[in-house]
Design a protein around this motif. Sequence first.
Motif, mmCIF file in Angstrom:
data_model
loop_
_atom_site.group_PDB
_atom_site.id
_atom_site.type_symbol
_atom_site.label_atom_id
_atom_site.label_comp_id
_atom_site.label_asym_id
_atom_site.label_seq_id
_atom_site.Cartn_x
_atom_site.Cartn_y
_atom_site.Cartn_z
ATOM 1 N N ALA A 35 0.849 -1.195 0.000
ATOM 2 C CA ALA A 35 0.000 0.000 0.000
ATOM 3 C C ALA A 35 0.881 1.240 0.000
ATOM 4 C CB ALA A 35 -0.905 0.015 1.225
ATOM 5 N N PRO A 36 0.653 2.140 -0.944
ATOM 6 C CA PRO A 36 1.358 3.420 -0.886
ATOM 7 C C PRO A 36 0.767 4.243 0.255
ATOM 8 C CG PRO A 36 -0.205 3.406 -2.694
ATOM 9 C CD PRO A 36 -0.238 2.034 -2.087
ATOM 10 N N LEU A 37 1.628 4.949 0.979
ATOM 11 C CA LEU A 37 1.182 5.768 2.096
ATOM 12 C C LEU A 37 1.352 7.236 1.735
ATOM 13 C CD1 LEU A 37 2.837 3.754 4.985
ATOM 14 C CD2 LEU A 37 0.499 3.566 4.116
ATOM 15 N N PRO A 41 7.103 9.644 7.267
ATOM 16 C CA PRO A 41 8.414 9.121 6.903
ATOM 17 C C PRO A 41 8.349 7.858 6.049
ATOM 18 C CG PRO A 41 7.924 8.632 9.183
ATOM 19 C CD PRO A 41 6.814 9.508 8.679
ATOM 20 N N ALA A 42 7.260 7.106 6.139
ATOM 21 C CA ALA A 42 7.138 5.875 5.354
ATOM 22 C C ALA A 42 6.378 6.156 4.067
ATOM 23 C CB ALA A 42 6.417 4.799 6.160
ATOM 24 N N ALA A 43 6.865 5.590 2.975
ATOM 25 C CA ALA A 43 6.228 5.797 1.676
ATOM 26 C C ALA A 43 5.400 4.598 1.242
ATOM 27 C CB ALA A 43 7.291 6.086 0.616
ATOM 28 N N VAL A 44 5.766 3.388 1.729
ATOM 29 C CA VAL A 44 5.115 2.158 1.302
ATOM 30 C C VAL A 44 4.997 1.213 2.496
ATOM 31 C CG1 VAL A 44 5.304 0.141 -0.225
ATOM 32 C CG2 VAL A 44 6.027 2.374 -1.034
ATOM 33 N N ALA A 45 3.859 0.526 2.587
ATOM 34 C CA ALA A 45 3.660 -0.497 3.614
ATOM 35 C C ALA A 45 3.529 -1.849 2.925
ATOM 36 C CB ALA A 45 2.410 -0.195 4.427
ATOM 37 N N LEU A 46 4.022 -2.898 3.584
ATOM 38 C CA LEU A 46 4.001 -4.248 3.031
ATOM 39 C C LEU A 46 3.537 -5.194 4.132
ATOM 40 C CD1 LEU A 46 5.036 -5.880 0.443
ATOM 41 C CD2 LEU A 46 7.093 -6.282 1.797
ATOM 42 N N ARG A 47 2.603 -6.117 3.808
ATOM 43 C CA ARG A 47 2.117 -7.071 4.801
ATOM 44 C C ARG A 47 1.823 -8.415 4.155
ATOM 45 N NH1 ARG A 47 -4.063 -4.856 5.908
ATOM 46 N NH2 ARG A 47 -4.919 -5.521 3.898
ATOM 47 N N ASP A 48 1.705 -9.432 4.987
ATOM 48 C CA ASP A 48 1.343 -10.778 4.563
ATOM 49 C C ASP A 48 -0.160 -10.789 4.314
ATOM 50 O OD1 ASP A 48 0.695 -13.492 4.346
ATOM 51 O OD2 ASP A 48 1.968 -14.085 6.017
ATOM 52 N N SER A 49 -0.583 -11.206 3.139
ATOM 53 C CA SER A 49 -2.012 -11.173 2.812
ATOM 54 C C SER A 49 -2.820 -12.157 3.651
ATOM 55 C CB SER A 49 -2.234 -11.448 1.321
ATOM 56 O OG SER A 49 -1.795 -12.749 0.987
ATOM 57 N N LYS A 50 -2.175 -13.180 4.199
ATOM 58 C CA LYS A 50 -2.878 -14.155 5.039
ATOM 59 C C LYS A 50 -3.033 -13.665 6.475
ATOM 60 C CE LYS A 50 0.023 -17.472 4.125
ATOM 61 N NZ LYS A 50 0.962 -16.656 3.392
ATOM 62 N N ASP A 51 -2.287 -12.636 6.878
ATOM 63 C CA ASP A 51 -2.319 -12.116 8.243
ATOM 64 C C ASP A 51 -2.459 -10.595 8.190
ATOM 65 O OD1 ASP A 51 -2.136 -11.771 10.969
ATOM 66 O OD2 ASP A 51 -0.004 -12.244 11.086
ATOM 67 N N GLN A 52 -3.623 -10.144 7.765
ATOM 68 C CA GLN A 52 -3.822 -8.717 7.526
ATOM 69 C C GLN A 52 -3.784 -7.875 8.791
ATOM 70 O OE1 GLN A 52 -7.354 -8.441 5.118
ATOM 71 N NE2 GLN A 52 -6.330 -9.296 3.344
ATOM 72 N N SER A 53 -3.945 -8.475 9.941
ATOM 73 C CA SER A 53 -3.841 -7.710 11.187
ATOM 74 C C SER A 53 -2.474 -7.894 11.837
ATOM 75 C CB SER A 53 -4.953 -8.123 12.159
ATOM 76 O OG SER A 53 -4.815 -9.487 12.499
ATOM 77 N N GLY A 54 -1.591 -8.596 11.168
ATOM 78 C CA GLY A 54 -0.255 -8.866 11.688
ATOM 79 C C GLY A 54 0.712 -7.725 11.439
ATOM 80 N N PRO A 55 2.005 -8.004 11.590
ATOM 81 C CA PRO A 55 3.017 -6.960 11.431
ATOM 82 C C PRO A 55 3.064 -6.402 10.009
ATOM 83 C CG PRO A 55 4.045 -9.104 11.706
ATOM 84 C CD PRO A 55 2.581 -9.296 11.897
ATOM 85 N N VAL A 56 3.491 -5.161 9.932
ATOM 86 C CA VAL A 56 3.606 -4.446 8.663
ATOM 87 C C VAL A 56 5.024 -3.933 8.532
ATOM 88 C CG1 VAL A 56 2.810 -2.426 7.367
ATOM 89 C CG2 VAL A 56 1.179 -3.771 8.698
ATOM 90 N N LEU A 57 5.621 -4.141 7.371
ATOM 91 C CA LEU A 57 6.937 -3.567 7.084
ATOM 92 C C LEU A 57 6.723 -2.215 6.423
ATOM 93 C CD1 LEU A 57 8.747 -6.693 5.594
ATOM 94 C CD2 LEU A 57 8.956 -5.755 7.898
ATOM 95 N N PHE A 59 8.552 1.084 4.527
ATOM 96 C CA PHE A 59 9.724 1.474 3.755
ATOM 97 C C PHE A 59 9.655 2.959 3.437
ATOM 98 C CE2 PHE A 59 9.001 -2.952 2.741
ATOM 99 C CZ PHE A 59 10.259 -3.513 2.634
ATOM 100 N N ASN A 60 10.791 3.641 3.531
ATOM 101 C CA ASN A 60 10.847 4.971 2.935
ATOM 102 C C ASN A 60 11.081 4.758 1.439
ATOM 103 O OD1 ASN A 60 13.613 4.512 2.540
ATOM 104 N ND2 ASN A 60 14.204 5.733 4.308
ATOM 105 N N ARG A 61 11.068 5.815 0.662
ATOM 106 C CA ARG A 61 11.184 5.663 -0.797
ATOM 107 C C ARG A 61 12.472 4.953 -1.205
ATOM 108 N NH1 ARG A 61 9.406 6.888 -5.655
ATOM 109 N NH2 ARG A 61 10.759 7.723 -7.260
#
Length: 79
Positions: A35-37, A41-57, A59-61
């Motif tokens: 997901a673009p944010l 400070p963060a530009a992009v978020a990344l998560r496991d599609s099977k654990d949508q309420s789990g941890p999110v990585l 990233f800055n650009r």
Amino acid sequence: MNEIRNTPSVPGQNLADAPWRKSTRSQTSNCVEVAPLGGGPAAVALRDSKDQSGPVLLFNRAGWLGFITGAKKGQFDLD
């Protein structure tokens, strides 16, 4: 790159409303969503599609571009 769970700088509500999307090349398992944010400070978020309420990585650009470049070069392949 940081693993972040609902920190004050990125409330969970903001991530729940983020425009998550999954690649059309994804298989039925082992998928991630990105997901673009808009702002902060963060530009992009990344998560496991099977654990949508789990941890999110988050990233800055520069970090996101480095991750994509590494993935394309096979840097993270398990083989």
